[in-house]
Design an enzyme around this catalytic site. Structure first.
Site, mmCIF file in Angstrom:
data_model
loop_
_atom_site.group_PDB
_atom_site.id
_atom_site.type_symbol
_atom_site.label_atom_id
_atom_site.label_comp_id
_atom_site.label_asym_id
_atom_site.label_seq_id
_atom_site.Cartn_x
_atom_site.Cartn_y
_atom_site.Cartn_z
ATOM 1 C CG HIS A 578 -2.167 -0.749 1.061
ATOM 2 N ND1 HIS A 578 -3.030 -1.025 2.081
ATOM 3 C CD2 HIS A 578 -2.726 -1.300 -0.051
ATOM 4 C CE1 HIS A 578 -4.070 -1.707 1.622
ATOM 5 N NE2 HIS A 578 -3.894 -1.885 0.340
ATOM 6 C CD GLU A 814 -5.011 -13.193 -14.704
ATOM 7 O OE1 GLU A 814 -4.811 -12.456 -13.728
ATOM 8 O OE2 GLU A 814 -6.076 -13.803 -14.899
ATOM 9 C CG ASP A 838 -1.559 -13.044 -11.156
ATOM 10 O OD1 ASP A 838 -0.830 -13.163 -10.152
ATOM 11 O OD2 ASP A 838 -2.749 -12.707 -11.082
ATOM 12 C CB CYS A 885 -4.271 -5.283 -18.462
ATOM 13 S SG CYS A 885 -4.543 -6.987 -17.944
#
Length: 949
Positions: A578, A814, A838, A885
């Site tokens: 974060h 992914e 991923d 993406c």
């Protein structure tokens, strides 16, 4: 996770020999539908390799890796043989714990058994007559008290009591006897004066194993008008061996012993004086353990077999910890040694053991009977050293590197902020007064949080602080804290103990998102605790500085003054935390995971950091500063020009166009993306829409949110990822059973196909919101063709009632399996969108949130590029388009290669769009194609990045 359960115990089994016992065990496993009968061959093969006798009348038979094909379901069963079975030619077992595990889950059972076997329970195992007795014996935690030379430190440079307390806690923490938070539980008001400058202090919070550390200061200190030089620090819990502890107290309270302790300045002599285990002055050798699963049962047994035939004692310790006998399997298992840790062997002088010490070290290097990938110890040393920093090939005497978390160059004086300590009484004066204190503190913190929310314009910060407010208003949290208050705990003790227990519980779930929530809990916990204890916040400097901390909590970053914080440097953390996300949102350069040594940097020392490559320099030469200033000005000018041209298309100088889109998680972020030049939304993370609600949003709620995006896009395409939760993204109202590896469990489409009503509802909301506008739906975590077809069938069912004329349906690439199946899938899908985060994680087998390895999970590794290349070729062969993406889409080094591989769309954070579009307008497509082909032949990600230049 495997567990020892009463219902899995079979009492009164009979077997004349080991062969019959193994057949009996397989019969039990077959009866419980855990294995097929052929699993017996695996048990027999394992026993031929190495007997599975563990000690104390217990064996743990399990199959070989080759026999795992006969396992139907992972499990463990216990069989009690009251008459005994000769197991390895000399030892009799009375209990067999048979394991059917598809991987190495049996190591979990060993962890349960290890501590129980440190005490002699063989007779109790033999005579046990109930299931309950056996389980209690195996899960018992023996009484103990660590008292050894490595917990004694002399000649400590201490200016005051706080220094001694810190050294005492560090001794215990380094030996893994206590955990973070122990030092805050040490209350000086409860110190006991033993005499002769000797004091003792104790605490029972954050204690992993009972232990005593002794710290002796170089100079005598003053405390409560008395002398203080030696501090006895006692970490106790329910496993404390009271007999051993009382013996120690008898020594410490003896005036004659006190005088000797006062006079003695040598740790070895002090250890002998108090009866602690000492480190013998014996021949010593060290080696790094290379076994993939650490020093578990098989290599431990192998080592014991080498050592037990040697005349003379031989002992071993892990990373300067306590020594144990190398002739005892259970003692070796108790070390918990992992791959990469250092084993130190000592052997009794002038014995066989001393003579054979080098051969023992060589046996460890060779794997102790297991095939291992050797560890180059010189490389381990190099990892700990600081790598070379290169600003235009210039070098500095101080050279360091961490993980790049937020791009940009920054320099300034260091502002080093170390962890605050809180001191408070454990017990309160009255329930009423302590409750009032807590209410006032929580109210104060909530008010300050609301002020931060009002002041900030950044959504990421508002989201974090809004979550913090919700935590402070969580009735379950408050109820548990008030339960502590009702136990006569003081307000700070009641608050801190519950917050810490809740944070630990979340960390134990082995889930990155929950680990971040644990950090949030501690973040708000410390803020309330600071108010309760009257600890003021550390004031920041008036002039720009580089903030240096062990780690930065979300609220730390959110409070930062952009005009003063030039950059951030932390000891721990990863690029996906974060704090790193918010640092990027604030455009503050940041380097994380740089190691604890940065906390030794003196405040006001000039530090230069490079948030683009993770490098930093302490006290850089003036010419490096000049280069950094010039480079920063150049980057600022490039960004200014890029933002001015952000609405222009991304077309190369030879006429090739690439669509540039935005990744968003909130529907309100659409407008900002469009303003920054997004030609589409390339990824709407709908799970974040779900996370904004306390319960699953119904169809109408979802439709309203999706309409906001479609309306704002004004005809631009919207690519939506269906609900992608599980792994690192749990939903509180969609509980998932605990998984040993959530990233390989119920994630994405695997979950929603098992909750088809959830997927059906979401697809309905999307089609109704589209109104025939360009909608692109993609399914996440597709790894098998069957998954794609099942998900597509649900969508086709919805389309019958809610047709959509401008709809494309695709999948996310992914999982490597999907990339390899691209030639098949491309025949059926409308598009592919490659999630490089991923895809890289699964291809490289590196957790992308790992604090040490995440930097090695580079999407430009040739293995990942080869999968992208295959995906693009397959798609274009069938006239389908491919997007990226993942974070790689905005990496300046990756853009020319991805474009050269033929990727049609790049989707990224909206803040990156202007710069990427500007970069594409400077590239030549033909040259990028040539560059991409060269990249596919490179050996490493480093080589690829060097190739780009």
């Amino acid at each position: 996770m495997l567990a020892l359960d009463i219902q899995h115990v079979r009492m009164n089994q009979r077997a004349a020999n080991k062969a019959e016992a193994l057949q009996c065990l397989v019969n039990i496993l077959v009866e419980d539908q855990l294995v097929t009968p052929q699993y017996l061959e695996g048990l027999q093969a394992r026993e031929q390799q190495s007997a599975t006798y563990l000690g104390q009348g217990i064996a743990i038979p399990h199959g070989t890796p080759q026999s795992r094909q006969h396992i139907l379901k992972t499990g463990v069963r216990l069989a009690h043989f009251p008459d005994g079975v000769i197991w390895d030619g000399e030892n009799t077992i009375y209990l067999a714990i048979v394991i059917a595990a598809k991987s190495d889950e049996h190591l979990q059972v060993l962890q349960i058994l290890t501590r129980a076997l440190l005490n002699d329970i063989s007779e109790q195992v033999k005579i046990a007559d109930t299931q309950q007795q056996l389980i209690e014996l195996l899960q018992a935690q023996p009484h103990s008290l660590a008292l050894h030379e490595n917990l004694i430190e002399t000649h400590v440079l201490a200016e005051d009591l706080d220094d001694l307390l810190w050294h005492s806690a560090q001794c215990l923490k380094q030996q893994k006897m206590v955990e973070t938070g122990f030092i805050s539980a040490l209350n000086p008001q409860h110190m006991i004066h033993l005499g002769e400058n000797i004091w003792s202090i104790s605490a029972n919070q954050h204690v992993l194993s009972p232990a005593v550390s002794i710290v002796k200061a170089e100079n005598t200190l003053q405390y409560q008008d008395k002398n203080l030089q030696t501090l006895i620090c006692i970490a106790s819990n329910e496993q404390l061996d009271l007999i051993q502890f009382n013996r120690l107290m008898d020594v410490l309270f003896d005036p004659n012993q006190q005088q000797q302790l006062h006079d003695q300045q040598d740790a070895h002599q002090i250890a002998q004086l108090i009866g602690a285990e000492i480190i013998p002055d014996w021949p010593t050798r060290t080696v790094i353990l290379a076994n993939a699963h650490g020093l578990h049962a098989r290599p431990s047994s192998y080592l014991v077999n080498i050592c037990k035939g040697l005349q003379g004692e031989i002992q071993v310790a892990v990373d300067q910890g306590q020594y144990v006998s190398a002739k005892s399997v259970t003692r070796l298992l108790s070390l918990g040694c992992k791959r990469g840790q250092k084993l130190t062997f000592i052997a009794e002088p002038e014995t066989q053991a001393a003579v054979q010490l080098d051969q023992i070290i060589e046996a460890v290097k060779q794997g102790l009977g297991e095939t291992v990938e050797p560890i180059d110890e010189s490389n381990l040393v190099q990892v700990q050293q600081t790598p070379v920093l290169d600003f235009n090939n210039d070098q500095s005497d101080q050279q360091n590197k961490g993980i790049a978390a937020s791009s940009g160059l920054a320099f300034g004086p260091a502002h080093v902020v170390k962890a605050r300590t809180f001191q408070y009484d454990r017990y309160g004066h009255s329930l009423k007064s302590e409750t009032e204190k807590l209410d006032i503190a929580i109210h104060s913190v909530k008010n300050s949080i609301r002020q931060y929310i009002t002041k900030t314009d950044i959504d990421a910060i508002k989201q974090i602080f809004t979550a913090h407010l919700e935590m402070l208003e969580d009735p379950d949290l408050l109820q548990n804290v008030h339960k502590n208050l009702a136990q006569n705990l003081s307000a700070p003790a009641a608050w801190h103990e519950y917050i810490e227990s809740a944070a630990k519980a979340q960390e134990a779930l082995n889930d990155h998102l929950l680990a971040e929530r644990a950090a949030d809990l501690r973040d708000i916990g410390d803020r309330v605790l600071a108010v309760l204890c009257g600890v003021e916040e550390i004031k920041e400097p008036e002039t720009p500085y580089i903030l240096i901390k062990h780690d930065i909590g979300p609220s730390d970053v959110a409070k930062l003054n952009k005009d003063r914080v030039a950059g951030i440097l932390t000891a721990v953390g990863g690029a996906s935390a974060h704090s790193a996300i918010v640092a990027r949102a604030l455009a503050i350069p940041a380097v994380v995971g740089a190691g604890s040594s940065i906390l030794q940097i003196k405040s006001h020392t000039t530090v230069l950091i490079n948030g683009d490559n993770g490098e930093f320099v302490i006290e850089p030469e003036p010419n490096l500063i000049d280069q950094a200033i010039a480079e920063r000005q150049r980057q600022q000018q490039i960004r200014y020009e890029a933002e001015a041209q952000c609405q222009h298309n991304a077309i190369t100088i030879d006429g090739h166009q690439v669509e540039v889109a935005a990744n968003i998680g909130k529907v309100q972020a659409t407008q900002q993306a469009v303003e920054r030049g997004a030609e589409a939304i390339g990824l709407l993370r709908t799970e974040l829409v779900f996370m904004q609600h306390n319960s699953a949003p119904d169809e109408a709620t979802q439709e309203a949110e999706y309409r906001i995006v479609m309306n704002t896009l004004a005809g631009r395409p919207l690519v939506v990822r269906t609900l992608d939760v599980g792994g690192d993204k749990p939903l509180p109202y969609l509980p998932i059973p605990e998984e040993e590896n959530p990233f390989l469990g119920l994630r994405g489409i695997r979950l929603t196909l098992r909750k088809p009503e959830l997927l059906h509802q979401q697809l309905t909301a999307l089609l109704k919101a589209a109104d025939d506008r360009p909608l692109r739906i993609m399914f996440p975590m597709i790894g098998r063709v069957e998954e794609w077809r099942s998900a597509k069938a649900i969508l086709d069912d919805v389309r019958i009632q809610y047709p959509c004329k401008n709809l494309q349906v695709g999948i996310m690439i992914e999982v490597p399996a999907a990339a390899l199946l691209a030639p098949i899938l491309a025949k059926e899908v409308d598009f592919f969108s490659i999630g490089t985060n991923d895809l890289t994680q699964y291809t490289m087998a590196i957790d992308r949130g790992h604090p040490l390895l995440s930097a090695e999970a580079d999407g430009l590794h040739p293995s990942v590029l080869l999968l992208i290349d295959q995906t693009v070729r397959a798609a274009h062969a069938h006239g389908k388009w491919v997007g990226i993406c993942g974070e790689l889409a905005a990496d300046p080094k990756a853009v020319p290669i991805l474009m050269g591989l033929g990727v049609d769309e790049l989707s990224m954070s909206s803040t990156s769009i202007p710069l990427v579009k500007a970069q594409i307008r400077q590239l030549n497509y033909a040259q990028s194609q040539q560059l991409a082909q060269k990249a596919l032949s490179c050996e490493s990600a480093f080589d690829v990045r060097q190739l780009v230049g």
